[in-house]
Enzyme design. Structure first.
Site, mmCIF file in Angstrom:
data_model
loop_
_atom_site.group_PDB
_atom_site.id
_atom_site.type_symbol
_atom_site.label_atom_id
_atom_site.label_comp_id
_atom_site.label_asym_id
_atom_site.label_seq_id
_atom_site.Cartn_x
_atom_site.Cartn_y
_atom_site.Cartn_z
ATOM 1 N N GLY A 48 0.751 -0.830 0.023
ATOM 2 C CA GLY A 48 -0.256 0.303 -0.298
ATOM 3 C C GLY A 48 0.961 0.994 0.120
ATOM 4 O O GLY A 48 2.058 1.253 -0.674
ATOM 5 N N HIS B 17 2.086 4.755 -5.208
ATOM 6 C CA HIS B 17 2.347 5.383 -5.949
ATOM 7 C C HIS B 17 2.744 5.322 -6.946
ATOM 8 O O HIS B 17 2.518 4.240 -7.593
ATOM 9 C CB HIS B 17 3.979 6.037 -5.251
ATOM 10 C CG HIS B 17 4.771 5.051 -4.758
ATOM 11 N ND1 HIS B 17 5.603 3.897 -5.754
ATOM 12 C CD2 HIS B 17 5.603 4.491 -3.866
ATOM 13 C CE1 HIS B 17 6.664 3.049 -5.829
ATOM 14 N NE2 HIS B 17 6.355 3.610 -3.745
ATOM 15 N N HIS C 29 4.490 1.909 -7.912
ATOM 16 C CA HIS C 29 2.909 0.690 -7.759
ATOM 17 C C HIS C 29 2.161 0.531 -9.154
ATOM 18 O O HIS C 29 2.605 -0.500 -9.565
ATOM 19 C CB HIS C 29 2.067 0.544 -6.764
ATOM 20 C CG HIS C 29 3.392 0.583 -5.274
ATOM 21 N ND1 HIS C 29 3.093 1.708 -4.168
ATOM 22 C CD2 HIS C 29 3.534 -0.298 -4.739
ATOM 23 C CE1 HIS C 29 4.018 0.681 -3.209
ATOM 24 N NE2 HIS C 29 3.889 0.414 -3.598
ATOM 25 N N ASP D 212 13.270 -3.517 -6.066
ATOM 26 C CA ASP D 212 14.177 -4.164 -4.929
ATOM 27 C C ASP D 212 14.325 -5.412 -5.710
ATOM 28 O O ASP D 212 13.442 -6.020 -5.785
ATOM 29 C CB ASP D 212 12.861 -4.505 -4.116
ATOM 30 C CG ASP D 212 12.317 -3.468 -3.307
ATOM 31 O OD1 ASP D 212 13.124 -2.786 -2.284
ATOM 32 O OD2 ASP D 212 11.030 -2.121 -4.090
ATOM 33 N N GLN E 236 15.078 -8.297 -4.000
ATOM 34 C CA GLN E 236 14.113 -9.238 -3.402
ATOM 35 C C GLN E 236 13.167 -10.187 -4.850
ATOM 36 O O GLN E 236 12.698 -10.788 -4.241
ATOM 37 C CB GLN E 236 12.681 -7.994 -3.100
ATOM 38 C CG GLN E 236 11.542 -8.226 -2.367
ATOM 39 C CD GLN E 236 10.153 -7.410 -2.123
ATOM 40 O OE1 GLN E 236 10.240 -7.017 -1.318
ATOM 41 N NE2 GLN E 236 9.497 -6.864 -3.009
ATOM 42 N N SER F 120 7.863 4.597 -0.772
ATOM 43 C CA SER F 120 6.604 4.695 0.113
ATOM 44 C C SER F 120 6.966 5.121 1.329
ATOM 45 O O SER F 120 6.510 6.127 2.373
ATOM 46 C CB SER F 120 5.564 3.775 0.433
ATOM 47 O OG SER F 120 4.671 2.660 -0.660
ATOM 48 N N ARG F 121 8.532 5.168 1.361
ATOM 49 C CA ARG F 121 9.258 5.434 2.827
ATOM 50 C C ARG F 121 9.942 7.206 2.468
ATOM 51 O O ARG F 121 10.037 7.925 3.839
ATOM 52 C CB ARG F 121 9.760 4.882 2.948
ATOM 53 C CG ARG F 121 10.304 3.216 3.343
ATOM 54 C CD ARG F 121 11.237 2.743 4.377
ATOM 55 N NE ARG F 121 10.530 1.587 5.040
ATOM 56 C CZ ARG F 121 10.721 0.195 4.456
ATOM 57 N NH1 ARG F 121 10.539 -0.158 3.677
ATOM 58 N NH2 ARG F 121 10.227 -0.339 5.673
#
Ligand code: AMP
Length: 292
Positions: free
Chosen positions: A32, A35, A38, A155, A158, A191-192
């Site tokens: 979530g 931005h 995404h 990422d 990931q 998001s951060r």
């Protein structure tokens, strides 16, 4: 409004039914605070698939005890409005109990084993993080049995962990990695970024600038250590504490065997209480002219 589903069993049936009708289903897992990064994954999924599922789930098992799980932004209304605008077929927002019905999110009862590229960098600095990522992505893939899932190159480590998990469990899902979306000045969307003060935001572009400096050294034929130093020094010159600045093999994240590459430059830095990561692929080069 975009159809919102919270029940795992119902989303599983809906996705299965769509696929039985011959529809190709794409899945975009997120935490979530959506931005443009995404949104680019959703657009890639919509271009490659007939129907798109976006999950919004802030996964407790991938946060360390002193990390930002509690303060992670959760602007649900804005997220659902964006998904509506993007025309996705389903927003899936399960509760923690729905994803971890056995309660394992608290006791860490089930911790998936991760290895290889999961161990260095983020894996070393955030113990348990990638075990949590692999666990939740496996559960989400079981709940959302899509044809393909879309992840961001932002990422990078990931994406390697997810590929490793999918191969290990032979999960029948295609993994698609999409390019990093950036702000106008080059800062990777995250998001951060919302945590940054205006002054920190101005300095945060040093991650991108440092990667550009490393790429310039790489292209000029400098050795890996020189390019890594250019990356680290760019961060430090802007007062950013550098957790790592490394140029490694893009698949294994091990030290480069062939100094000609291809390679990936990985960087993580801290500004106040905010930690940001970024990376840049470095294409294979013809020769290494200078050694340090
Ligand atoms: P998150 O919500 O941070 O867990 O991210 C969900 C997905 O969006 C992950 O696959 C991320 O790699 C991807 N993502 C996050 N930021 C960006 C970005 N700036 N560009 C492209 N993908 C991104």
């Amino acid at each position: 409004m975009v159809p919102l589903e919270t029940d795992p069993a119902r989303i599983t049936s809906a996705v299965r039914a769509a696929r039985q009708r011959g529809r190709r289903v794409g899945f975009v897992p997120t935490m979530g605070a959506l931005h443009a990064g995404h949104a680019s994954l959703v657009e890639a999924a919509a271009a490659a698939c007939d129907e798109v599922v976006v999950s919004i789930f802030v996964n407790p098992t991938q946060f360390g005890p002193h990390e930002d799980f509690a303060r992670y932004p959760r602007p649900v209304d804005a997220d659902l409005a964006l998904l509506e605008q993007l025309g996705v077929q389903w927003a899936f927002m399960p509760s923690v109990e729905a994803v971890y019905p056995d309660g394992s999110s608290h006791g860490q009862a089930e911790q998936m084993h991760v290895a290889g590229p999961a161990l260095p960098f983020e894996g070393a600095i955030r113990p348990g993080h990638f075990a949590g990522v692999a666990t939740v992505v496996k559960r989400l893939f079981e709940i959302v049995p899509a044809d393909a899932a879309f992840f961001g190159a932002k990422d990078w480590q990931q994406t390697l962990v997810v590929r490793q998990m999918v191969e290990r469990y032979r999960m029948p899902i295609e993994i698609v990695v999409c390019p990093t979306v950036r702000e106008a000045d080059g800062l990777a969307r995250s998001s951060r970024n919302a945590y940054l003060t205006p002054a920190e935001r101005a300095r945060a572009v040093a991650l991108h600038d440092g990667l550009a400096a490393a790429a310039a050294r790489w292209d000029a034929g400098d050795c890996v250590a020189v390019a890594e130093a250019a990356l680290r020094e760019t961060l430090e010159a802007r007062g950013i504490a550098c957790d790592y600045a490394a140029i490694v093999d893009p698949d294994s994240l091990a030290p480069l065997v062939d100094p000609l590459g291809p390679a990936i430059a990985l960087v993580a830095g801290r500004l106040g209480s905010t930690r940001l990561i970024d990376n840049r692929l470095l294409p294979a080069r013809r020769d290494v002219a200078r050694q340090s």
